[in-house]
Scaffold this motif. Structure first.
Motif, PDB file in Angstrom:
ATOM      1  N   GLN A 173      13.359  -7.778   7.593  1.00  0.00           N
ATOM      2  CA  GLN A 173      12.376  -7.595   6.538  1.00  0.00           C
ATOM      3  C   GLN A 173      12.794  -6.491   5.848  1.00  0.00           C
ATOM      4  OE1 GLN A 173       8.215  -8.005   7.971  1.00  0.00           O
ATOM      5  NE2 GLN A 173       8.775  -9.358   9.463  1.00  0.00           N
ATOM      6  N   PRO A 174      12.277  -6.492   4.294  1.00  0.00           N
ATOM      7  CA  PRO A 174      12.375  -5.448   3.260  1.00  0.00           C
ATOM      8  C   PRO A 174      11.619  -4.150   3.544  1.00  0.00           C
ATOM      9  CG  PRO A 174      11.498  -6.886   2.171  1.00  0.00           C
ATOM     10  CD  PRO A 174      11.826  -7.654   3.684  1.00  0.00           C
ATOM     11  N   PRO A 175      12.081  -3.025   3.319  1.00  0.00           N
ATOM     12  CA  PRO A 175      10.955  -2.014   3.462  1.00  0.00           C
ATOM     13  C   PRO A 175       9.820  -2.356   2.542  1.00  0.00           C
ATOM     14  CG  PRO A 175      12.912  -1.122   2.217  1.00  0.00           C
ATOM     15  CD  PRO A 175      13.189  -2.430   2.864  1.00  0.00           C
ATOM     16  N   PRO A 176       8.378  -1.893   3.256  1.00  0.00           N
ATOM     17  CA  PRO A 176       7.210  -2.040   2.203  1.00  0.00           C
ATOM     18  C   PRO A 176       7.290  -0.927   1.423  1.00  0.00           C
ATOM     19  CG  PRO A 176       6.969  -1.480   4.592  1.00  0.00           C
ATOM     20  CD  PRO A 176       8.077  -1.315   4.497  1.00  0.00           C
ATOM     21  N   LEU A 177       6.641  -1.144   0.184  1.00  0.00           N
ATOM     22  CA  LEU A 177       6.419  -0.036  -0.620  1.00  0.00           C
ATOM     23  C   LEU A 177       5.003   0.692  -0.277  1.00  0.00           C
ATOM     24  CD1 LEU A 177       7.036   1.543  -3.547  1.00  0.00           C
ATOM     25  CD2 LEU A 177       5.514  -0.160  -4.521  1.00  0.00           C
ATOM     26  N   VAL A 178       5.034   2.049  -0.006  1.00  0.00           N
ATOM     27  CA  VAL A 178       4.079   2.854   0.597  1.00  0.00           C
ATOM     28  C   VAL A 178       2.920   2.699  -0.492  1.00  0.00           C
ATOM     29  CG1 VAL A 178       3.176   4.780   1.312  1.00  0.00           C
ATOM     30  CG2 VAL A 178       5.574   3.979   1.930  1.00  0.00           C
ATOM     31  N   LEU A 179       1.587   2.461  -0.057  1.00  0.00           N
ATOM     32  CA  LEU A 179       0.606   2.449  -0.867  1.00  0.00           C
ATOM     33  C   LEU A 179       0.157   3.574  -1.802  1.00  0.00           C
ATOM     34  CD1 LEU A 179      -2.326   0.612   1.403  1.00  0.00           C
ATOM     35  CD2 LEU A 179      -0.820  -0.432  -0.409  1.00  0.00           C
ATOM     36  N   GLU A 180       0.291   4.622  -1.255  1.00  0.00           N
ATOM     37  CA  GLU A 180       0.135   5.973  -1.874  1.00  0.00           C
ATOM     38  C   GLU A 180       1.015   6.321  -3.282  1.00  0.00           C
ATOM     39  OE1 GLU A 180       2.074   9.333   0.853  1.00  0.00           O
ATOM     40  OE2 GLU A 180      -0.055   9.118   0.920  1.00  0.00           O
ATOM     41  N   VAL A 181       2.248   5.708  -3.006  1.00  0.00           N
ATOM     42  CA  VAL A 181       3.155   5.991  -4.281  1.00  0.00           C
ATOM     43  C   VAL A 181       3.035   5.030  -5.380  1.00  0.00           C
ATOM     44  CG1 VAL A 181       4.818   6.710  -2.386  1.00  0.00           C
ATOM     45  CG2 VAL A 181       5.255   4.292  -3.654  1.00  0.00           C
ATOM     46  N   ASN A 182       1.964   3.881  -5.461  1.00  0.00           N
ATOM     47  CA  ASN A 182       2.066   3.156  -6.448  1.00  0.00           C
ATOM     48  C   ASN A 182       0.721   3.555  -7.190  1.00  0.00           C
ATOM     49  OD1 ASN A 182       1.521   1.060  -8.457  1.00  0.00           O
ATOM     50  ND2 ASN A 182       2.121  -0.441  -6.914  1.00  0.00           N
ATOM     51  N   PRO A 183       0.552   4.121  -8.376  1.00  0.00           N
ATOM     52  CA  PRO A 183      -0.481   4.520  -8.869  1.00  0.00           C
ATOM     53  C   PRO A 183      -1.644   3.340  -8.921  1.00  0.00           C
ATOM     54  CG  PRO A 183       1.324   5.325 -10.372  1.00  0.00           C
ATOM     55  CD  PRO A 183       1.726   4.293  -9.263  1.00  0.00           C
ATOM     56  N   LEU A 184      -1.205   2.173  -9.073  1.00  0.00           N
ATOM     57  CA  LEU A 184      -2.135   0.891  -9.178  1.00  0.00           C
ATOM     58  C   LEU A 184      -2.887   0.832  -7.563  1.00  0.00           C
ATOM     59  CD1 LEU A 184      -3.192  -1.652 -10.771  1.00  0.00           C
ATOM     60  CD2 LEU A 184      -1.413  -2.743  -9.705  1.00  0.00           C
ATOM     61  N   TRP A 185      -2.112   0.996  -6.762  1.00  0.00           N
ATOM     62  CA  TRP A 185      -2.580   1.073  -5.332  1.00  0.00           C
ATOM     63  C   TRP A 185      -3.257   2.227  -4.683  1.00  0.00           C
ATOM     64  CZ3 TRP A 185       2.280  -1.513  -3.067  1.00  0.00           C
ATOM     65  CH2 TRP A 185       2.429  -2.700  -3.567  1.00  0.00           C
ATOM     66  N   SER A 186      -3.016   3.443  -5.332  1.00  0.00           N
ATOM     67  CA  SER A 186      -3.533   4.609  -4.563  1.00  0.00           C
ATOM     68  C   SER A 186      -4.740   4.807  -4.797  1.00  0.00           C
ATOM     69  CB  SER A 186      -2.446   5.753  -5.175  1.00  0.00           C
ATOM     70  OG  SER A 186      -2.564   5.879  -6.504  1.00  0.00           O
ATOM     71  N   VAL A 187      -5.559   4.414  -5.631  1.00  0.00           N
ATOM     72  CA  VAL A 187      -6.850   4.654  -5.912  1.00  0.00           C
ATOM     73  C   VAL A 187      -7.738   3.858  -4.926  1.00  0.00           C
ATOM     74  CG1 VAL A 187      -6.389   5.001  -8.385  1.00  0.00           C
ATOM     75  CG2 VAL A 187      -7.065   2.679  -7.505  1.00  0.00           C
ATOM     76  N   GLY A 188      -7.303   3.068  -4.231  1.00  0.00           N
ATOM     77  CA  GLY A 188      -8.183   2.334  -3.161  1.00  0.00           C
ATOM     78  C   GLY A 188      -8.316   3.139  -1.780  1.00  0.00           C
ATOM     79  N   ARG A 189      -9.245   2.653  -0.982  1.00  0.00           N
ATOM     80  CA  ARG A 189      -9.623   3.213   0.177  1.00  0.00           C
ATOM     81  C   ARG A 189      -9.020   2.627   1.362  1.00  0.00           C
ATOM     82  NH1 ARG A 189     -16.201   4.834  -1.105  1.00  0.00           N
ATOM     83  NH2 ARG A 189     -15.650   6.269  -3.144  1.00  0.00           N
ATOM     84  N   GLU A 190      -8.220   1.856   1.191  1.00  0.00           N
ATOM     85  CA  GLU A 190      -7.590   1.017   2.267  1.00  0.00           C
ATOM     86  C   GLU A 190      -6.544   1.990   2.983  1.00  0.00           C
ATOM     87  OE1 GLU A 190      -8.584  -1.542   3.496  1.00  0.00           O
ATOM     88  OE2 GLU A 190      -9.906  -2.529   2.089  1.00  0.00           O
ATOM     89  N   GLY A 191      -6.379   1.785   4.468  1.00  0.00           N
ATOM     90  CA  GLY A 191      -5.446   2.415   5.300  1.00  0.00           C
ATOM     91  C   GLY A 191      -4.123   1.672   4.821  1.00  0.00           C
ATOM     92  N   ASP A 192      -3.001   2.292   5.226  1.00  0.00           N
ATOM     93  CA  ASP A 192      -1.620   1.126   4.956  1.00  0.00           C
ATOM     94  C   ASP A 192      -0.912   1.092   6.370  1.00  0.00           C
ATOM     95  OD1 ASP A 192       0.618   0.466   4.122  1.00  0.00           O
ATOM     96  OD2 ASP A 192       1.195   2.211   2.771  1.00  0.00           O
ATOM     97  N   PRO A 193      -1.070  -0.267   6.878  1.00  0.00           N
ATOM     98  CA  PRO A 193      -0.381  -0.547   8.055  1.00  0.00           C
ATOM     99  C   PRO A 193       0.895  -0.325   8.003  1.00  0.00           C
ATOM    100  CG  PRO A 193      -1.257  -2.432   6.815  1.00  0.00           C
ATOM    101  CD  PRO A 193      -1.785  -1.324   6.152  1.00  0.00           C
ATOM    102  N   ALA A 194       1.648  -0.385   6.789  1.00  0.00           N
ATOM    103  CA  ALA A 194       3.029  -0.043   6.916  1.00  0.00           C
ATOM    104  C   ALA A 194       3.401   1.339   7.416  1.00  0.00           C
ATOM    105  CB  ALA A 194       3.494  -0.438   5.364  1.00  0.00           C
ATOM    106  N   VAL A 195       2.519   2.226   7.291  1.00  0.00           N
ATOM    107  CA  VAL A 195       2.750   3.675   7.693  1.00  0.00           C
ATOM    108  C   VAL A 195       2.271   3.685   9.096  1.00  0.00           C
ATOM    109  CG1 VAL A 195       2.079   6.124   7.244  1.00  0.00           C
ATOM    110  CG2 VAL A 195       2.725   4.545   5.295  1.00  0.00           C
ATOM    111  N   THR A 196       1.193   3.303   9.317  1.00  0.00           N
ATOM    112  CA  THR A 196       0.634   3.622  10.773  1.00  0.00           C
ATOM    113  C   THR A 196       0.907   2.324  11.717  1.00  0.00           C
ATOM    114  OG1 THR A 196      -1.454   2.363  10.160  1.00  0.00           O
ATOM    115  CG2 THR A 196      -1.114   4.384   9.547  1.00  0.00           C
ATOM    116  N   GLY A 197       1.133   1.203  11.309  1.00  0.00           N
ATOM    117  CA  GLY A 197       1.472   0.090  12.140  1.00  0.00           C
ATOM    118  C   GLY A 197      -0.216  -0.398  12.761  1.00  0.00           C
ATOM    119  N   ARG A 198      -1.211  -0.071  11.990  1.00  0.00           N
ATOM    120  CA  ARG A 198      -2.381  -0.663  12.409  1.00  0.00           C
ATOM    121  C   ARG A 198      -3.016  -1.147  11.079  1.00  0.00           C
ATOM    122  NH1 ARG A 198      -1.899   4.311  14.814  1.00  0.00           N
ATOM    123  NH2 ARG A 198      -3.512   5.302  13.206  1.00  0.00           N
TER     124      ARG A 198
END
Length: 544
Positions: free
Chosen positions: A514-539
Motif C-alpha cells: 500500500q502507498p504511504p498515507p498522507l498525514v492529516l495534519e500536513v494538509n490544510p484542508l484536513w488539519s482543521v478537523g478534530r479527527e484522530g489519524d489512524p495512519a499515525v496511531t493505528g487506531r
C-alpha cells in the motif's frame, strides 16, 4: 579461476549497504510515530523494480507542487541509481570481470529513470487505491510490477538487457523477493515497536542475498531469444493490458443487475423493520420494486412526486456522498410514513458510505439499524487538488486524469478522479478514514466484510462494530445466501459477530504494497478537523 566458499558469501559491505538504509527508514518512521507506512521500509534496498516502486509511491503522495515533484524526482533517480550501482558492484560474481564503476553508475542511473517511467502508472493507480480503498486497484497496481520485474532486473547488469527471455532463475529470484518483502511487511506490523528496526535490517540482509543471486543470474546465465526485444514487448503488453480494467472493476464494484435476496424475497414476520437497500458504485436500477412492500430500493436519482424511488443510471451513482445522503433522508421518511415501522439500512460499497454519511450529518429519525456490506476501509488516505490548483499530490492527480482518459475510451460511462463521489471522499478524508466502522449512538451497526477486503485495510485497527467476515469478493457479499441468513438474524434482534482469523493475516500480508498515507495534519484542508489519524496511531474512532 578457483572460487572458494568465502567467495560465494556476500561480503560485509554488501550486507551493510542493503541493511542500513532499510533500518534508517524504519528508525525515522518510528521516531516520527508514523505507523502505517512502516512495512515499506524493507523495500528501500529491494531488487529492481520493487525499490523504485517504493520510491515513487512516497513521491506521488508527498509532493505539494510541480517544482517539489521535479526536485524529488531528480533526487530519487540519483539516490536510487547510486545505491543500485553499489549493490550491483558488491554482488558481482567474483569469477567474471566486473564493468567499470563509471559504467555501473551510468547504467543504473538510466535504469532508475526508466523504471520511474514504466512503473509510474501503476504507482499512480496504487495512490488511487488509497483514495477510495478498493482492493481491485491495489491488485491492479501490484500485479504488473510482478510481471515486469524479471525483465528489469537484468537492466543494471548487462548491456543489451532488453533482448532475450529472462532465465528461470531470474523469475524465481524475482518472485522470492516479492514474497520476502510481503512477509517482512507482515512481520513488522506484528512485532513490538522496539523490534521493527531489527526486522527491517534482517529483511535488508535477505535483500543482499537476493541481490547477489539476481546479479549472478543476470550476468552468468545465457538467455533465449537473444535477438528478440522481449523486454519492451512485455512492458508494452503489460501497459496495454490496462484496458481490461474497466470490466473487471465493474465486477468488483457490484455493478449491473443487482438483486440480492433482500429485494427478491419477503421478509420473515419476525423482522420488525422496514428496510432500504442501497447498491454500490455504477450500479443501475430499472425501477422494479422489491417483492416485500416493507423493503425499498434506494435511488441515486431521487423520488417522484409521490415519494417513490426513481429508476437510475450508472452515472447517477457518481454524485457526492452528501447529496446521496440527503436523498436517503427523504426516502427514509417516505418509507417510514408508508409502513409505520422503524427503518433498517443495508448498503453495499458506496451504499455503505452513503449510510455512514447520513448517520453522521443528518437527523437519524426512525433509523435503528445500519448494515454495511463491503464498506471501504480507511478511504481518503491520499489527496490531489482540483485541476488548476497546487497542493499535495498535484502531479498524481494529473497522471490519474490521463489514465482515466485512456480507460474511458473503453467504458460506457465515463469515470475519473474528479467526479463528485471520489472528490467527496477525498475532501472529507478525516471522517471517512477514521469513522466508517465506529459505533453510532442509538443505532445497531454491523459490518459484513469480504475476505478480499482485508488487503484494502492498512495495518492496525479497522472496526469497532461487530463484523461478519466471509470469503468473498468486494461487492459480492449481500447477494450470498449465507450472508442473507445472518442478515435476517440481525434484523430479528439476534447477535451476529463472526470475525475470521485469516482476515488479519491477509490484512498484514497486504501492508507492504500500500502507498504511504498522507498525514492529516500536513494538509490544510484536513488539519482543521478534530479527527484522530489512524495512519499515525493505528487506531480508529478517536478524536485528535
Amino acid at each position: 579461476m578457483h572460487i572458494t566458499l568465502a567467495d560465494r558469501r556476500p561480503g560485509t559491505a554488501l550486507l551493510l549497504l542493503a541493511a542500513v538504509p532499510s533500518m534508517l527508514e524504519m528508525a525515522v518512521l518510528a521516531g516520527l510515530g508514523f505507523f502505517a507506512p512502516q512495512p515499506l521500509a524493507p523495500q528501500v534496498t529491494a531488487v529492481w523494480p520493487y525499490d523504485s516502486y517504493h520510491d515513487l509511491r512516497w513521491l506521488l503522495v508527498y509532493h505539494d507542487s510541480w517544482v517539489t515533484f521535479a526536485l524529488g524526482l531528480v533526487i530519487v533517480i540519483a539516490v536510487r541509481g547510486l545505491l543500485s550501482a553499489g549493490l550491483t558492484a558488491l554482488a558481482w560474481p567474483p569469477e567474471l570481470p566486473r564493468p567499470s564503476w563509471r559504467w555501473l553508475v551510468s547504467r543504473n542511473l538510466e535504469v532508475a529513470a526508466l523504471a520511474i517511467v514504466i512503473i509510474s502508472p501503476w504507482a499512480a493507480i496504487s495512490v488511487a487505491f488509497s483514495a477510495v480503498a478498493l482492493s481491485w486497484y491495489l491488485f491492479a497496481s501490484v500485479v504488473p510490477i510482478l510481471l515486469i520485474a524479471p525483465f528489469l532486473q537484468r537492466a543494471g547488469v548487462v548491456r543489451r538487457w532488453w533482448r532475450g527471455l529472462p532465465s528461470v532463475a531470474l523469475l524465481g529470484w524475482s518472485l522470492l523477493n516479492f514474497l520476502v518483502l510481503t512477509l517482512a511487511g507482515a512481520v513488522i506490523v506484528s512485532v513490538p515497536a522496539w523490534a521493527r528496526i531489527f526486522v527491517a535490517g534482517l529483511a535488508g540482509v535477505v535483500n543482499a542475498l537476493l541481490w547477489r543471486r539476481t546479479v549472478w543470474a543476470a550476468a552468468r546465465r545465457p538467455v533465449r531469444w537473444a535477438r528478440v526485444p522481449v523486454a519492451p514487448i512485455a512492458i508494452v503488453i503489460t501497459m496495454v493490458a490496462a484496458v481490461g480494467m474497466p470490466p473487471l472493476a465493474k465486477v468488483a464494484a457490484g455493478t449491473g443487475t443487482w438483486r440480492p435476496p433482500l429485494v427478491t424475497r419477503p421478509l420473515p414476520e419476525r423482522v420488525p423493520y422496514a428496510v432500504i437497500v442501497l447498491a454500490g458504485f455504477e450500479s443501475r436500477w430499472d425501477g422494479q420494486p422489491p417483492v416485500d412492500p416493507r423493503v425499498a430500493r434506494f435511488s441515486y436519482a431521487g423520488t417522484d412526486d409521490s415519494g417513490r424511488p426513481l429508476p437510475y443510471r450508472a452515472e447517477d451513482t457518481h454524485r457526492s456522498l452528501d447529496s446521496s445522503a440527503a436523498l436517503l433522508a427523504t426516502q427514509i421518511d417516505a418509507l417510514h410514513q408508508r409502513t409505520g415501522r422503524p427503518v433498517a439500512l443495508a448498503g453495499e460499497s458506496e451504499g455503505a458510505l452513503v449510510i455512514r454519511t447520513f448517520l453522521d450529518k443528518l437527523p437519524r429519525g426512525p433509523v435503528e439499524v445500519a448494515m454495511l456490506f463491503s464498506p471501504l476501509i480507511w478511504p481518503g488516505r491520499a489527496f490531489y487538488p482540483r485541476p488548476g490548483r497546487d497542493g499535495w499530490g498535484v502531479v498524481t492527480g494529473w497522471e490519474l486524469r490521463a489514465i482515466a482518459g485512456v480507460l474511458n475510451m473503453f467504458r460506457n460511462v465515463d469515470a475519473g478522479p474528479d467526479e463528485p463521489f471520489v472528490r467527496s471522499v477525498i475532501v472529507e478524508a478525516p471522517f471517512y478514514r477514521n469513522r466508517i466502522l465506529c459505533p453510532v449512538p442509538g443505532v445497531r451497526v454491523i459490518a459484513f466484510l469480504p475476505l478480499v477486503g482485508a488487503a484494502e485495510a492498512p495495518p492496525g485497527e479497522y472496526s469497532r462494530v461487530p463484523v461478519y467476515e466471509v470469503a468473498a469478493l468486494h461487492g459480492d457479499v449481500l447477494s450470498r445466501e449465507d450472508v442473507y441468513q445472518q442478515v435476517i438474524r440481525f434484523l430479528s434482534g439476534e447477535r451476529v459477530d463472526q470475525p475470521l482469523r485469516v482476515y488479519e493475516v491477509v490484512q498484514r500480508l497486504g501492508a507492504a504494497w500500500q502507498p504511504p498515507p498522507l498525514v492529516l495534519e500536513v494538509n490544510p484542508l484536513w488539519s482543521v478537523g478534530r479527527e484522530g489519524d489512524p495512519a499515525v496511531t493505528g487506531r480508529i474512532c478517536e478524536a485528535s
